[in-house]
Design an enzyme around this catalytic site. Sequence first.
Site, short mmCIF file in Angstrom:
data_model
loop_
_atom_site.label_atom_id
_atom_site.label_comp_id
_atom_site.label_asym_id
_atom_site.label_seq_id
_atom_site.Cartn_x
_atom_site.Cartn_y
_atom_site.Cartn_z
N ARG A 1 23.40 -11.09 38.81
CA ARG A 1 22.61 -12.29 38.50
C ARG A 1 21.87 -12.10 37.18
NH1 ARG A 1 18.22 -16.04 41.88
NH2 ARG A 1 19.49 -17.86 41.47
N GLY B 1 18.66 -22.64 47.28
CA GLY B 1 17.47 -21.90 47.65
C GLY B 1 16.57 -22.73 48.53
N ARG B 2 15.68 -23.50 47.89
CA ARG B 2 14.68 -24.25 48.66
C ARG B 2 15.30 -25.19 49.69
NH1 ARG B 2 11.85 -26.88 43.93
NH2 ARG B 2 13.96 -26.60 43.14
N GLN C 1 20.69 -8.20 47.84
CA GLN C 1 20.27 -8.20 46.43
C GLN C 1 19.40 -6.97 46.13
OE1 GLN C 1 17.40 -10.87 44.50
NE2 GLN C 1 19.04 -11.61 43.17
N TYR D 1 12.90 -9.17 35.75
CA TYR D 1 12.69 -7.85 36.35
C TYR D 1 13.36 -6.76 35.49
CZ TYR D 1 10.70 -10.72 39.92
OH TYR D 1 9.90 -11.64 40.55
C1 FMN Z 1 10.34 -18.31 47.89
C2 FMN Z 1 11.34 -17.93 46.83
C3 FMN Z 1 11.67 -16.59 46.65
C4 FMN Z 1 12.61 -16.21 45.68
N1 FMN Z 1 12.99 -14.90 45.59
C5 FMN Z 1 14.03 -14.56 44.77
C6 FMN Z 1 14.61 -13.26 44.82
O1 FMN Z 1 14.22 -12.39 45.61
N2 FMN Z 1 15.64 -13.00 43.96
C7 FMN Z 1 16.13 -13.93 43.09
O2 FMN Z 1 17.08 -13.64 42.34
N3 FMN Z 1 15.62 -15.18 43.06
C8 FMN Z 1 14.61 -15.52 43.89
N4 FMN Z 1 14.17 -16.83 43.92
C9 FMN Z 1 14.86 -17.86 43.10
C10 FMN Z 1 15.95 -18.57 43.93
O3 FMN Z 1 16.99 -17.67 44.27
C11 FMN Z 1 16.58 -19.76 43.18
O4 FMN Z 1 17.22 -19.31 42.02
C12 FMN Z 1 15.55 -20.83 42.79
O5 FMN Z 1 14.68 -21.12 43.86
C13 FMN Z 1 16.24 -22.13 42.34
O6 FMN Z 1 17.06 -22.64 43.35
P1 FMN Z 1 16.57 -23.86 44.31
O7 FMN Z 1 16.13 -24.96 43.39
O8 FMN Z 1 17.77 -24.20 45.13
O9 FMN Z 1 15.42 -23.35 45.14
C14 FMN Z 1 13.20 -17.21 44.86
C15 FMN Z 1 12.85 -18.55 45.04
C16 FMN Z 1 11.94 -18.93 46.02
C17 FMN Z 1 11.63 -20.39 46.21
#
Ligand code: FMN
Length: 364
Positions: free
Chosen positions: A223, A314-315, A99, A171
């Site tokens: 994205r 993600g999480r 990314q 961003y």
């Molecule tokens: C610790 C953390 C770091 C993240 N860093 C990014 C990132 O670098 N780029 C991005 O597009 N989204 C980032 N996100 C958002 C996640 O990609 C994702 O869209 C969001 O956590 C929702 O998905 P989830 O409910 O499965 O966690 C981050 C989320 C978390 C929790």
Amino acid sequence: MSFYDKFTFKNGVELKNKLAMSPMTTYSGNKDGTISDQELTYYSERSKEVGMIITGTTFMQENGQGFENQFYAGNDDYIPSLERLSKAIKQHGAKAILQIFHAGRMSKPGLKENQDIVSASNIPAERENAPIPRELKDEEIQEIIKSFYEVTIRAIKAGFDGVEIHGANTYLIQQFFSPHSNRRIDKWGGNTFKRLKFPLKVVDSVIQAKNDMKKDDFIIGYRFSPEERENPGITLEDTKILVDKLCEKELDYLHISLGKYNQTSIREENNKITGKEILKVINGRVPLIGVGSIFSEEDLEKAEEIGYDLIAIGRGLLIEPKVITTLKNEKEIQKIIDKNNTTLPDNLLEKITKHQKSYGITIK
Ligand SMILES: Cc1cc2nc3c(=O)[nH]c(=O)nc-3n(C[C@H](O)[C@H](O)[C@H](O)COP(=O)(O)O)c2cc1C
């Protein structure tokens, strides 16, 4: 259809299933901007089951850095570091997607001395202590577009299967599209169509790099965040125009950024599922990755009903590297991390521990 089944992109690249790791910043690179051993272990452990790993976002320009200890991809000296990352991801059969972004006005203040925080216009973000950014000059904008070209070449040389253009989460790319952060009156600003210019130029630049490297099977994703809360701010109607234009480009997928896969508008009172509205605009032209609070098989079934082609987790993957085995056997991922039994890098674990409520995860 099941998200556990294989998926083939239109360029012929096959994924072993339709689940991806959502991009997540680890705050755990080495001080010199290279990938750390802890990050390699973290990615490698999470690449054993899902079809595709999208890395946490990397940056290519000095003033594009967003976070502390973020890994860097801004010159060719970093190709070996990037190669270590792509290999760690690919060794178990997942596709590796890098990314790429510029943080713009969302760069964390205090990252360096005399920090140069820039954006489309000199409008601060609506958050406490937000710095006033410096408005980018035309030649600097051209440089940033070029940096997206160059980083794509580097990603190819480093063995990545693709890149994801980070046009989401407030961003720089989103800042150019947003009527909140972009108040320019030159060719980079104006009405919705004019504010699309920068995002689309970045896309063209990345596609050009793929074509120049004659890498037909290289995956390019984009994205986006469908709405902003601010006034003025990006509306779903604006995003429908963006998505329609993106569908005309040679992109392999789009990736919506949502807190919950089935959420409705954050700006208006209606009961329309945002993902569904976007899928209507796409109308089968390009696959859409859905995301947001997927923790159970029931969530996957509901996401399938909405119509997403792929799902990013993600999480769920921070908590459980063996996400598919756990979903199949236990139907659900418990939102608990055992701090003595995790491969999360130290800094990421520390952040989650400090902000357990906002991450929705309990550390024990
Ligand atoms: C610790 C953390 C770091 C993240 N860093 C990014 C990132 O670098 N780029 C991005 O597009 N989204 C980032 N996100 C958002 C996640 O990609 C994702 O869209 C969001 O956590 C929702 O998905 P989830 O409910 O499965 O966690 C981050 C989320 C978390 C929790």
